[in-house]
Design a protein around this motif. Structure first.
Motif, short mmCIF file in Angstrom:
data_model
loop_
_atom_site.label_atom_id
_atom_site.label_comp_id
_atom_site.label_asym_id
_atom_site.label_seq_id
_atom_site.Cartn_x
_atom_site.Cartn_y
_atom_site.Cartn_z
N THR A 72 0.82 -1.21 0.00
CA THR A 72 0.00 0.00 0.00
C THR A 72 0.85 1.25 0.00
N MET A 73 2.17 1.11 0.16
CA MET A 73 3.06 2.25 0.30
C MET A 73 3.72 2.59 -1.03
N PRO A 74 4.13 3.83 -1.22
CA PRO A 74 4.80 4.20 -2.47
C PRO A 74 6.12 3.45 -2.64
N LEU A 75 6.49 3.19 -3.87
CA LEU A 75 7.79 2.59 -4.15
C LEU A 75 8.90 3.57 -3.75
N ILE A 76 9.98 3.01 -3.23
CA ILE A 76 11.17 3.82 -2.98
C ILE A 76 11.77 4.23 -4.32
N ASP A 77 12.31 5.43 -4.39
CA ASP A 77 12.91 5.88 -5.63
C ASP A 77 13.99 4.90 -6.08
N ASP A 107 17.36 3.46 -2.29
CA ASP A 107 17.71 4.85 -1.95
C ASP A 107 18.48 4.90 -0.63
N GLY A 108 19.19 3.82 -0.31
CA GLY A 108 19.92 3.77 0.96
C GLY A 108 18.99 3.58 2.13
N THR A 109 19.46 3.98 3.30
CA THR A 109 18.63 3.88 4.51
C THR A 109 18.08 5.25 4.88
N GLY A 110 17.60 5.96 3.89
CA GLY A 110 17.07 7.30 4.11
C GLY A 110 15.65 7.30 4.61
N ALA A 111 14.97 8.42 4.36
CA ALA A 111 13.64 8.63 4.92
C ALA A 111 12.65 7.59 4.45
N ALA A 112 12.67 7.24 3.15
CA ALA A 112 11.69 6.28 2.62
C ALA A 112 11.89 4.91 3.25
N PHE A 113 13.13 4.49 3.39
CA PHE A 113 13.41 3.19 4.01
C PHE A 113 12.95 3.19 5.47
N GLU A 114 13.28 4.25 6.21
CA GLU A 114 12.87 4.33 7.61
C GLU A 114 11.35 4.29 7.74
N TYR A 178 10.85 20.76 3.21
CA TYR A 178 12.08 20.49 2.44
C TYR A 178 11.77 20.61 0.95
N TYR A 179 12.83 20.60 0.14
CA TYR A 179 12.66 20.70 -1.31
C TYR A 179 12.67 19.30 -1.92
N HIS A 180 11.64 19.01 -2.74
CA HIS A 180 11.51 17.71 -3.40
C HIS A 180 11.91 17.89 -4.87
N TYR A 181 12.91 17.13 -5.32
CA TYR A 181 13.49 17.35 -6.64
C TYR A 181 12.64 16.78 -7.78
N SER A 267 18.79 11.16 -5.49
CA SER A 267 17.43 10.88 -5.02
C SER A 267 16.62 12.17 -4.96
N PRO A 268 15.35 12.13 -5.38
CA PRO A 268 14.50 13.33 -5.22
C PRO A 268 14.29 13.69 -3.75
N LEU A 269 14.54 12.73 -2.85
CA LEU A 269 14.39 12.96 -1.40
C LEU A 269 15.72 13.31 -0.75
N ARG A 270 16.73 13.69 -1.55
CA ARG A 270 18.07 13.81 -0.97
C ARG A 270 18.15 14.87 0.13
#
Length: 526
Positions: A72-77, A107-114, A178-181, A267-270
């Motif tokens: 149900t969650m968005p795909l990680i970039d 996208d590493g262990t960033g916000a989306a992974f957490e 924050y800014y989303h790329y 990443s757009p979430l960088r």
């Protein structure tokens, strides 16, 4: 019906002892579509397995539920599809392990992974609760710990300052704009829920906590995310809404290693990911002795409520800080009558995947103040009474941790039932436990005073490290028979700490003076 749904439906017949309600069986419209299964309700589990086969079946059901949630969650970039996710349970240690495929690290262990790990993990802990009370969880990717893929981050996570100083603390209100790329706009990191935007309400808690730590405990507080209403030109937003990363960029323009720590990321979430990292990296730079991150929580089940504190698993000092904060939040929230039933768990939650804690060189905790996804919690989070209680508990927990003291909540142990003559005054001892931070005040109220008796409440007190007494007196009613007063007594210190109400009795007897008289010796105790 998909094979996955069919497997869940068979659980009724294969394992009746678990008393599972496989709700996928109750929603035929969901059959054949993993996406449509996102509307399903979590399976209901109402008993603990007693055999290896039972535990295996529980793991299968929880794994299916975890897969349903993650889809149900968005795909990680960079992630092309939702990979498999499995759940393993250790019934002896009461620990859960989430087993992920490597595509979750796109996208590493960033916000989306957490977000995925937190959202799925907390939901599975709740679903499994009737069978087993799980104490946190670990995360493995392709069977390996996250430290295998990110050794530098986790090498830092194992470091701890040898300094015994505890006079400074970094306080961070979580998230911020924050800014989303991809979308090429400025946006909050969290969606609004029940009138709350986590990115913004956390600044009110950080403001209160900073003031309390400075004024009451003379702490050195680092709080880089300020409260200015000036406009940040690139975003068009007032500065107080912006994430910590942008405050640090303005304050430390020559230290991009703190606020721009992922220069190679596409990443757009960088910048959101850099915001998470900037907080502990800044705390390391200023050599804060401790760090407190303030957040509100979310859950797939909107009935989920309460406070929680998270620390990095395996760090004993972090755990001690987390336990202290949780303990005194319990004390300071529950003394407020509107929140006497507020949910505060007995233990903090160990996690190894949260950047705010793992990148910190000092004891660091994340305080989840309440669930903005629950309407009742959301109302409390916006209430100044709750805000005061929660931050006072955090502050006391932090302070006593710095003094090497653990959890010992205030509690009245004993107040004797006494007998006195009408018009008589007596002084009785109040026995209590706990760690008061100032002088003690004792206040009593009489719950059953008759109309013809001029009853007044009792008062008393004492020094924080000395005897505490309560002055009692019997009224002078127009009565010739004994009168038993039901008394409710509260003990508190002037910092706001308080013990639960204690009930005791005062028996007033005929034969006393016709007015308030002198002391009449020792109390006649039953």
């Amino acid at each position: 019906m998909s094979n996955r749904t069919a497997r869940r439906c068979r659980c009724r017949r294969l394992l009746p002892a678990l008393l599972l309600v496989c709700l996928a069986c109750m929603a035929p419209a969901m059959a054949g579509s993993s996406r449509s299964s996102s509307t399903a309700t979590a399976p209901v589990i109402s008993a603990t397995p007693t055999t290896d086969a039972g535990w295996a079946m529980l793991e299968e059901i929880l794994s299916n539920e975890a897969q349903r949630i993650v889809e149900t969650m968005p795909l990680i970039d960079g992630q092309k599809m939702h990979g498999p996710i499995k759940v393993k349970i250790d019934p002896i240690e009461k620990k859960m392990t989430l087993l992920l495929s490597k595509d979750y690290l796109a996208d590493g262990t960033g916000a989306a992974f957490e977000d995925i790990v937190s959202y799925v993990g907390s939901a599975i802990v709740s679903t499994a609760a009737p069978a087993i009370e799980l104490n946190g969880w670990d995360t493995l990717v392709e069977g390996r710990p996250l430290s295998y893929y990110f050794p530098e981050d986790y090498a830092r996570a194992s470091l701890r300052s040898s300094s015994s100083a505890n006079s400074s603390v970094a306080v961070f209100g979580g998230h911020g704009w924050y800014y989303h790329y991809n979308f090429k706009d400025w946006r909050a990191q969290r969606d609004p829920s029940n009138g709350i935007l986590e990115d913004e309400i956390t600044t009110e808690y950080s403001r209160r906590l900073e003031k309390m730590l400075r004024d009451s405990y003379r702490a050195q507080v680092f709080e880089p995310r300020g409260h200015s209403t000036d406009i940040h030109t690139p975003s068009g937003q007032p500065w107080w809404r912006l994430a910590t990363r942008y405050w640090l960029k303005r304050a430390l323009p020559n230290r991009p290693d703190i606020w721009h720590s992922l220069p190679g990321s596409a990443s757009p979430l960088r910048e959101r990911n850099e915001d998470i990292r900037s907080r502990p990296l800044y705390a390391n730079e200023v050599k804060a002795d401790t760090t407190i991150h303030l957040h509100t929580n979310a859950h797939i089940d909107t009935r989920t409520r309460g406070t929680g504190v998270l620390y990095h698993a395996g760090r004993s000092r972090d755990e001690n800080l987390a336990r202290n904060i949780l303990c005194y939040m319990d004390e300071y929230i529950h003394i407020r009558s509107a929140y006497k039933d507020w949910i505060v768990p007995a233990n903090p939650t160990p996690r190894m995947d949260l950047g705010e804690n793992k990148l910190a060189d000092m004891p660091s905790v994340i305080v989840e103040l309440g669930f903005h996804t629950n309407p009742d919690d959301a109302r409390a989070l916006q209430d100044a009474v709750f805000q005061e209680g929660a931050t006072a508990g955090i502050a006391k927990g932090w302070y006593l941790y710095t003094q090497g003291m653990g959890c010992k909540k205030m509690k009245i142990l004993h107040i004797p039932d006494v007998e006195a003559l009408y018009g008589e005054h007596q002084q009785i001892k109040v026995e209590y436990e706990g760690i008061p931070l100032s002088m003690i005040q004792v206040i009593s109220s009489i719950k059953n005073c008759p109309a013809n008796a001029p009853c007044r409440g009792f008062n008393g007190g004492g020094p924080k490290d000395g005897p505490v007494t309560l002055d009692i007196s019997c009224p002078i009613p127009d009565l010739k028979e004994p009168l038993v007063l039901d008394v409710e007594t509260k003990l508190m210190d002037f910092s706001g700490g308080s013990a639960p109400l204690y009930h005791h009795k005062v028996k007033c007897m005929p034969g006393g003076a016709e007015g308030p008289g002198p002391w009449r010796g020792l109390a006649r105790r039953r």
